[in-house]
Write an enzyme that holds these catalytic residues in place. Sequence first.
Site, PDB file in Angstrom:
ATOM      1  N   GLU A   1      -1.298  -9.633   1.912  1.00  0.00           N
ATOM      2  CA  GLU A   1      -0.861  -9.339   0.552  1.00  0.00           C
ATOM      3  C   GLU A   1      -1.734 -10.042  -0.478  1.00  0.00           C
ATOM      4  OE1 GLU A   1       3.833  -8.574   1.539  1.00  0.00           O
ATOM      5  OE2 GLU A   1       3.309 -10.342   0.377  1.00  0.00           O
TER       6      GLU A   1
ATOM      7  N   GLU B   1      -1.871  -2.136  10.031  1.00  0.00           N
ATOM      8  CA  GLU B   1      -2.488  -1.042  10.785  1.00  0.00           C
ATOM      9  C   GLU B   1      -3.912  -0.791  10.310  1.00  0.00           C
ATOM     10  OE1 GLU B   1       1.953   0.028  10.313  1.00  0.00           O
ATOM     11  OE2 GLU B   1       0.418  -1.074   9.203  1.00  0.00           O
TER      12      GLU B   1
ATOM     13  N   CYS C   1       3.207   3.226   7.200  1.00  0.00           N
ATOM     14  CA  CYS C   1       3.393   3.856   5.892  1.00  0.00           C
ATOM     15  C   CYS C   1       2.491   5.096   5.785  1.00  0.00           C
ATOM     16  CB  CYS C   1       3.076   2.856   4.782  1.00  0.00           C
ATOM     17  SG  CYS C   1       1.302   2.524   4.565  1.00  0.00           S
TER      18      CYS C   1
END
Length: 163
Positions: free
Chosen positions: A64, A75, A112
């Site tokens: 992050e 990923e 996602c």
Amino acid sequence: MKKIEIKASLTVYDSLDELSEDVKALMVKAVAARKNAYAPYSKFRVGAALKLKNNEIVIGNNQENAVYPSGLCAERVAIYQAGALYPNVAIETIAISASSDVFNVLTPTPPCGACRQSIFEYEENQKSAIEIYFMGETGKVVKADSVKDLLPLTFGKATLNNI
């Protein structure tokens, strides 16, 4: 007008113990990678481990940043690292595990949308499916035989070539 029906097939395992030894070992590496994620803002940690055709294992975890769009999912960290280190070696399997510092993640957590698109790009380039296994902290594990089971309407080279 024409109606199109899209179906996906996923396999659900009750626990890691139902997986093959190879896949279980890969998931253990994803869990270990998850623990080292840099997630000071979301407190949501994700780890990924890839098995390549040459039997190399490449890991990644979410990274992050205070400027949220600048972070990167586990990923894609793993996939891009594999592409950099082993550019001509196919990815066979991805194992993904998610946890939170705030609550228990008991639901299997899939990639996602951005990660699904990135996985599709690699599937398309290597001309072979990538098995995707995903879980929360513990419990059930879900397997997709290809990212196309998670992203049935793909956007790839053929789409751009038709413009």
